[in-house]
Write a protein that holds these residues in place. Structure first.
Motif: not given
Length: 628
Positions: A453, A459, A463-464, A466-468, A470-471
């Motif tokens: 992603f 995006d 946004t990217i 925050e996802r990076l 967390a995941e």
């Protein structure tokens, strides 16, 4: 007892390869010069670049007043009250300037061996250029020589005096006469020195950046010898490079360096080498932020240790985590031997790494905050360094349809994809009973696959990121520090590594199939069949019968001449055999097919036209007759 008896390892001297000519360029006060280029009035004032509370670099006016790298800002201001402090947390302008200068030097290379180190250093392997111009020299008139910069255009180049070296030399007094010892290596180094001088002048006049250069036969020596005369000068390490008694210029040059200053010898290895000579750990200078030692140990001191050699160094430096063969590698470096090649020029970096240091980082909430900041910076770097304009997307950037509003189309494409995400931390050791901390520079790392992603262009970076975190990054962090309390970090690093070039029409891991399909109409334009009045539209049934009878009914392979007449009349057809096909028919008993074992009795002849075919084709052939 002589030195050979005391040091058995010295009986066989290590030979240094002499076939390469390497130039190392080091831009003078690069970070400060970038700021000065934007504000010329600062060139005469002391200027320092600040990151956190540290002077990461400063210009030569500031150094003249006593400022130095890695100095605390408060100490710099106390020592030089009128120093101009510029924040250097945002590296964008420095990165862009470095790319521009690198591209300029790379444009002169013939073999594309042009390797960048950080923002301000570049190696160039100019062996091919030097050897080519060596053949052009007129030995009877060296003072009026011409250095050719292009194989295709002999008029592109510069004049120079090949009877003497350009710039400084080590040692200061050298024999430059063409009939002196080591003549071939000497002449090649002289040519390399004039090329370095020419490129440095072009950098200064066209890019407004001065640099220092070192010329030798490998990366290690060229980098070290370039440091002898700074700034805005160059030094060539002259032969002899090899000698049986150890009195060559390379040995005397490298022996005077502190072991921690030798490229390829890391911090931990240097500590072990100092302890080997001193028979105890070297004392730290507590005043230096990133650590240094009060006691200097020279390369010559290490080589005087009794029975020193590759095997002894392997035992001392080897162990858990140490690369195999480290003893032989370090032993070679102590003699000025470096077999690493100058890397091929790349349009993209081999990795992208971001880090920050902290006085105290010991809560998970603070870790998440710092990881988010580093992730945003990493993604912006990836977009800046790995994206390029997509010409096809630019041509149709705004797609207009009858049923929808115009939609924005991404106009960039990835040049490379990092396959690995790496997280590195540096834990601070716990306090001693007396409240003091032991100094530690050990880092620990964990890696995982880079999430797909991160490569989306739809995006936004926030946004990217925050996802990076967390995941991907937080799971890696918990693997590094599974305990819930008790850890304290002094550094965090996030890196995108294992770079793989994207598919493209010029190379990469595969051809860009989408672009191939987009271009196929243009490529196949010359091969398209267009309607013409001169072309007979359809073959008649009578002609088809003649062709079948001539080609397929005669098992001897004899082709009727009527077929050739018919083919010539129509101007060519896929229904008729080409000359190459006719040759195949004449040499084979039947057409090649997957059913090679079909018997002759399985073939049947049509009663109307006489065509021979397998049984399963008779029904379709009969329908063809009825439709006709």
């Amino acid at each position: 007892m002589d030195s050979r008896q005391r040091h058995p390892q010295r009986r066989k001297r290590l030979k240094r390869p002499l076939d390469s000519i390497i130039i190392h360029f080091d831009y003078d006060a690069f970070y400060a010069s970038v700021i000065e280029a934007e504000t010329p009035s600062l060139r005469t004032r002391p200027l320092a670049i600040q990151q956190k509370q540290i002077v990461v670099t400063c210009n030569y006016e500031a150094r003249r007043r006593g400022l130095y790298k890695l100095q605390l800002i408060k100490e710099a201001k106390k020592l030089c009250p009128d120093v101009v402090i510029v924040l250097g947390e945002d590296l964008t302008q420095f990165r862009n300037a470095s790319k521009e200068l690198y591209a300029f030097l790379r444009s002169f290379s013939w073999n594309s061996r042009c390797e960048r180190l950080g923002f301000d250093e570049v190696w160039m392997d100019v062996t091919d250029m030097v050897n080519y111009n060596l053949e052009l020299l007129n030995p009877t008139d060296l003072t009026s020589s011409f250095f050719c910069l292009s194989k295709s255009d002999p008029s592109i180049g510069f004049t120079f005096d090949a009877s003497k070296v350009a710039g400084q030399t080590y040692p200061v007094q050298v024999d430059t006469s063409p009939d002196g010892p080591s003549n071939l290596l000497r002449m090649r180094l002289i040519l390399g020195s004039h090329l370095a001088h020419y490129l440095r002048e072009r950098l200064a006049s066209e890019k407004d950046h001065t640099c220092t250069a070192g010329i030798s036969t490998n990366k290690l020596l060229s980098k070290l010898v370039g440091n002898v005369h700074k700034p805005n000068d160059q030094t060539t390490l002259f032969p002899p490079y090899n000698s049986e008694d150890g009195q060559d210029n390379v040995t005397s040059f490298i022996d005077s360096h502190e072991v921690g200053k030798i490229p390829g010898i890391g911090f931990k290895t240097a500590l072990n080498l100092r302890a080997l000579v001193l028979q105890r750990p070297a004392k730290f200078d507590q005043g230096l932020v990133y650590g240094g030692t009060k006691e200097k140990v020279l390369v010559g001191d290490v080589r005087k240790v009794p029975d020193i050699g590759p095997e002894a160094l392997e035992q001392i430096l080897g162990g858990t985590g140490a690369p195999h063969g480290i003893g032989a590698k370090v032993y070679g470096l102590l003699f000025g031997i470096d077999d690493s090649e100058v890397g091929q020029a790349r349009d993209v970096p081999t990795q992208i790494s971001l880090e920050d240091s902290y006085i105290r980082l010991d809560t998970i909430s603070e870790v998440k905050k710092e990881l988010l900041l580093l992730s945003k910076s990493l993604l912006r770097r990836m977009h800046a360094d790995l994206l390029e304009e997509d010409e096809d997307a630019l041509a149709s950037a705004r797609t207009i349809t009858d049923s929808a509003e115009p939609t924005e189309t991404p106009t960039k494409r990835w040049m490379a994809f990092p396959k690995t995400l790496r997280l590195t931390t540096r834990p601070r050791p716990p306090k001693n009973p007396d409240g003091s901390h032991n100094r530690s520079f050990a880092r620990i790392s964990r890696s995982g696959p880079m999430p797909n992603f991160v490569f989306t262009l739809k995006d936004d970076v926030d946004t990217i990121a925050e996802r990076l975190v967390a995941e991907a990054l937080l799971p890696l962090f918990r693997r590094l520090h599974p305990e819930r309390s008790g850890w304290n970090l002094s550094l965090v690093n996030v890196a995108a590594t294992n770079m793989v070039d994207a598919a493209s029409e010029k190379g990469g891991v595969g051809r860009d199939i989408s672009k191939m399909f987009k271009r196929q109409d243009q490529v196949l334009k010359g091969f398209k069949v267009t309607d013409s009045d001169d072309v007979v539209p359809v073959m008649s049934r009578a002609a088809y019968e003649v062709m079948n009878t001539a080609v397929y009914s005669d098992q001897t392979g004899v082709v009727d001449t009527n077929v050739h007449d018919l083919k010539n009349a129509r101007g060519g057809s896929e229904d008729l055999p080409t000359p190459s096909q006719e040759a195949t028919i004449a040499t084979q008993d039947h057409w090649e097919s997957e059913d090679e074992e079909m018997l002759d009795e399985d073939r049947y002849a049509c009663d109307e036209c006489g065509a021979v075919m397998p049984l399963f084709a008779m029904g379709a052939h009969a329908r063809w007759h009825s439709d006709s």
